[in-house]
Design an enzyme around this catalytic site. Sequence first.
Site, PDB file in Angstrom:
ATOM      1  N   ILE A  31       2.782   2.871   0.381  1.00 47.19           N
ATOM      2  CA  ILE A  31       3.398   3.518  -0.784  1.00 47.19           C
ATOM      3  C   ILE A  31       3.360   5.047  -0.674  1.00 47.19           C
ATOM      4  O   ILE A  31       4.190   5.731  -1.264  1.00 47.19           O
ATOM      5  CB  ILE A  31       2.713   3.004  -2.084  1.00 47.19           C
ATOM      6  N   GLN A  93     -11.908   4.154   3.973  1.00 47.20           N
ATOM      7  CA  GLN A  93     -11.218   3.025   3.333  1.00 47.20           C
ATOM      8  C   GLN A  93     -11.208   3.210   1.820  1.00 47.20           C
ATOM      9  O   GLN A  93     -12.237   3.535   1.212  1.00 47.20           O
ATOM     10  CB  GLN A  93     -11.939   1.713   3.693  1.00 47.20           C
ATOM     11  N   HIS A  99      -6.909  -3.962   6.284  1.00 47.61           N
ATOM     12  CA  HIS A  99      -5.513  -3.684   6.627  1.00 47.61           C
ATOM     13  C   HIS A  99      -5.470  -2.787   7.850  1.00 47.61           C
ATOM     14  O   HIS A  99      -6.348  -1.956   8.059  1.00 47.61           O
ATOM     15  CB  HIS A  99      -4.765  -3.015   5.458  1.00 47.61           C
TER      16      HIS A  99
HETATM   17  P1  5GP Z   1      -7.141   3.026   3.263  1.00 56.12           P
HETATM   18  O1  5GP Z   1      -7.455   4.414   2.788  1.00 56.12           O
HETATM   19  O2  5GP Z   1      -7.877   1.986   2.463  1.00 56.12           O
HETATM   20  O3  5GP Z   1      -7.253   2.834   4.736  1.00 56.12           O
HETATM   21  O4  5GP Z   1      -5.587   2.828   2.986  1.00 56.12           O
HETATM   22  C1  5GP Z   1      -5.059   2.289   1.824  1.00 56.12           C
HETATM   23  C2  5GP Z   1      -3.572   2.539   1.881  1.00 56.12           C
HETATM   24  O5  5GP Z   1      -2.947   1.694   0.943  1.00 56.12           O
HETATM   25  C3  5GP Z   1      -3.187   3.979   1.544  1.00 56.12           C
HETATM   26  O6  5GP Z   1      -2.467   4.550   2.627  1.00 56.12           O
HETATM   27  C4  5GP Z   1      -2.328   3.821   0.285  1.00 56.12           C
HETATM   28  O7  5GP Z   1      -1.248   4.721   0.251  1.00 56.12           O
HETATM   29  C5  5GP Z   1      -1.878   2.379   0.368  1.00 56.12           C
HETATM   30  N1  5GP Z   1      -1.664   1.759  -0.929  1.00 56.12           N
HETATM   31  C6  5GP Z   1      -2.515   1.764  -1.987  1.00 56.12           C
HETATM   32  N2  5GP Z   1      -2.001   1.067  -3.011  1.00 56.12           N
HETATM   33  C7  5GP Z   1      -0.780   0.604  -2.584  1.00 56.12           C
HETATM   34  C8  5GP Z   1       0.218  -0.202  -3.211  1.00 56.12           C
HETATM   35  O8  5GP Z   1       0.122  -0.622  -4.360  1.00 56.12           O
HETATM   36  N3  5GP Z   1       1.326  -0.478  -2.464  1.00 56.12           N
HETATM   37  C9  5GP Z   1       1.464  -0.043  -1.181  1.00 56.12           C
HETATM   38  N4  5GP Z   1       2.593  -0.363  -0.540  1.00 56.12           N
HETATM   39  N5  5GP Z   1       0.523   0.716  -0.563  1.00 56.12           N
HETATM   40  C10 5GP Z   1      -0.578   1.035  -1.258  1.00 56.12           C
END
Ligand code: 5GP
Length: 118
Positions: A31, A93, A99
Amino acid sequence: MTDCIFCKIANGAIPSNKIFEDDDVLVFHDIHPVAPVHFLVVPKVHITSLAHADEAQQALLGKLLLVGARVARELGLADGFRTIVNTGAGGGQTVFHLHVHVLGGPGLSPRIAEVVTH
Ligand code: 5GP
Ligand code: ZN
């Protein structure tokens, strides 16, 4: 996990910009993209982080990478791409459902500490 945002995306309760889906995995655009192409590969089953995965999930973990590579190819990332798995708060994270980030496109920095060069 009822309050997990990626479980809700995986079961369709929250919409996403979906690229690919099968019984095991879901692939959708991030997103808040930080590169020209930025998508996430997510297992449908809830796994909190890479540190929470176990040996029974070994094949699923491999599948996340193979699906990511195939989707990268299909999206035109012939030059290459970067895969990132942030693990735990100390690893950056923010969504605690495992993911794989796949990043690519023009301007991707050769340094892993930077995402894009501009
Ligand atoms: P992390 O920081 O956990 O590795 O990455 C989480 C990712 O999930 C971030 O890049 C963030 O932009 C994405 N993200 C969080 N909420 C949503 C959502 O509701 N939809 C989508 N498509 N991406 C999301
Ligand atoms: Zn989840």
